[in-house]
Design a protein around this motif. Structure first.
Motif, PDB file in Angstrom:
ATOM      1  N   CYS A 205      53.632 -53.014  20.105  1.00 28.70           N
ATOM      2  CA  CYS A 205      54.031 -54.398  20.359  1.00 28.70           C
ATOM      3  C   CYS A 205      54.267 -55.062  19.009  1.00 28.70           C
ATOM      4  O   CYS A 205      53.381 -55.063  18.151  1.00 28.70           O
ATOM      5  N   GLY A 207      54.514 -58.065  18.424  1.00 28.88           N
ATOM      6  CA  GLY A 207      53.824 -59.350  18.342  1.00 28.88           C
ATOM      7  C   GLY A 207      52.462 -59.183  17.698  1.00 28.88           C
ATOM      8  O   GLY A 207      52.147 -59.865  16.723  1.00 28.88           O
ATOM      9  N   CYS A 208      51.681 -58.258  18.207  1.00 27.83           N
ATOM     10  CA  CYS A 208      50.321 -58.070  17.697  1.00 27.83           C
ATOM     11  C   CYS A 208      50.193 -56.788  16.886  1.00 27.83           C
ATOM     12  O   CYS A 208      49.137 -56.517  16.321  1.00 27.83           O
ATOM     13  N   CYS A 231      52.199 -57.948  27.074  1.00 26.57           N
ATOM     14  CA  CYS A 231      51.348 -57.114  26.238  1.00 26.57           C
ATOM     15  C   CYS A 231      49.905 -57.367  26.663  1.00 26.57           C
ATOM     16  O   CYS A 231      49.480 -58.503  26.810  1.00 26.57           O
ATOM     17  N   GLU A 233      47.307 -56.823  24.950  1.00 27.71           N
ATOM     18  CA  GLU A 233      46.499 -57.296  23.815  1.00 27.71           C
ATOM     19  C   GLU A 233      46.758 -58.779  23.512  1.00 27.71           C
ATOM     20  O   GLU A 233      45.834 -59.553  23.356  1.00 27.71           O
ATOM     21  N   CYS A 234      48.055 -59.148  23.369  1.00 32.21           N
ATOM     22  CA  CYS A 234      48.359 -60.504  22.892  1.00 32.21           C
ATOM     23  C   CYS A 234      48.983 -61.384  23.976  1.00 32.21           C
ATOM     24  O   CYS A 234      49.252 -62.563  23.726  1.00 32.21           O
TER      25      CYS A 234
HETATM   26 ZN   LIG Z   1      51.050 -57.651  21.669  1.00 29.48          ZN
END
Ligand SMILES: [Zn+2]
Length: 246
Positions: A205, A207-208, A231, A233-234
């Motif tokens: 990802c 993003g994270c 996602c 995670e984020c």
């Molecule tokens: Zn993420």
């Protein structure tokens, strides 16, 4: 459950890119070196103003002391002149004239002491005035510096504003025509995490920056093309592209 065509999801990445750029520009505005420079100059000007009050008070005091010292000298000088005139007229008993002569001598001594004191006050006044002049010149220099930095800051802010306007227009173009529910979801996530969507590239990802687990990848592989994924995670919208590694 929000769904969106892959093309629309890709365009969401453009929107996210513009938002990242806008965040960068806002950061640049806040952290312009001119802000810190202006604070530094303002601090120095404030201390200088305090120093100027002290220096001006010293000069005023010295000026007042000088007036008094001049008055003291003048009183003694006038008295001596009067005595001298009386002595020169030669009127009065020899004893009186002798006393006058004696007073004239002691007045001369007194005048000399007072003139020394006057000279000291004069020097003090000159020193105080020189200090005021030096501080005044420094204040003028700093005020000019402040004006120059302010102009530079304003120019830098105007340049950032121009960029913000251009990116804002590009963002509006990218948003135009995207499904309302997709944009609404994106905005909701963006409000809490800064960016609302991220690309999935090489199983990671963007993003994270966290690599997806095999289980997670399996879940994504099984998802419909128009499913809007998130996602784990984020929480960002995770956009699949040909280089996602699925
Ligand atoms: Zn993420």
């Amino acid at each position: 459950m929000v769904t969106a065509a892959p093309q629309d999801q890709w365009r969401l990445l453009d929107v996210a890119e513009h938002d990242a750029k806008l965040a960068q520009l806002a950061h640049r505005s806040r952290t312009l070196p001119e802000h810190a420079d202006l604070e530094r100059v303002a601090g120095r000007l404030s201390r200088l103003a305090d120093d100027l009050v002290v220096a001006r008070t010293r000069a005023t005091d010295a000026s007042r002391d000088l007036t008094r010292a001049e008055g003291d000298v003048e009183v003694v000088r006038q008295r001596a002149l009067r005595d001298r005139a009386r002595l020169d007229a030669g009127q009065g008993a020899p004893k009186e004239l002798q006393a006058l002569q004696h007073e004239i001598e002691s007045l001369a001594q007194r005048q000399s002491v007072l003139e020394d004191a006057e000279l000291e006050v004069m020097e003090r006044l000159e020193g105080a005035q020189a200090a005021v002049a030096t501080l005044d010149a420094e204040r003028e220099r700093l005020e000019a510096e402040r004006a120059e930095i302010t102009a530079r800051r304003d120019a830098a802010l105007a340049a950032v504003d121009d960029e913000v306007a251009a990116v804002g227009r590009a963002r509006a173009d990218a948003v135009a025509g995207l499904p309302a529910d997709l944009i609404a979801l994106y905005e909701k996530i963006r409000a809490s995490s800064g960016t609302g969507a991220a690309r999935l590239r090489g199983r990671r990802c963007e993003g994270c920056r966290i690599e997806l687990t095999a289980v997670e990848l399996g879940r994504l592989r099984g998802a419909a093309e128009d499913a809007v994924l998130r996602c784990e995670e984020c929480d960002r919208i995770l956009v699949r592209t040909p280089d996602s590694g699925l």
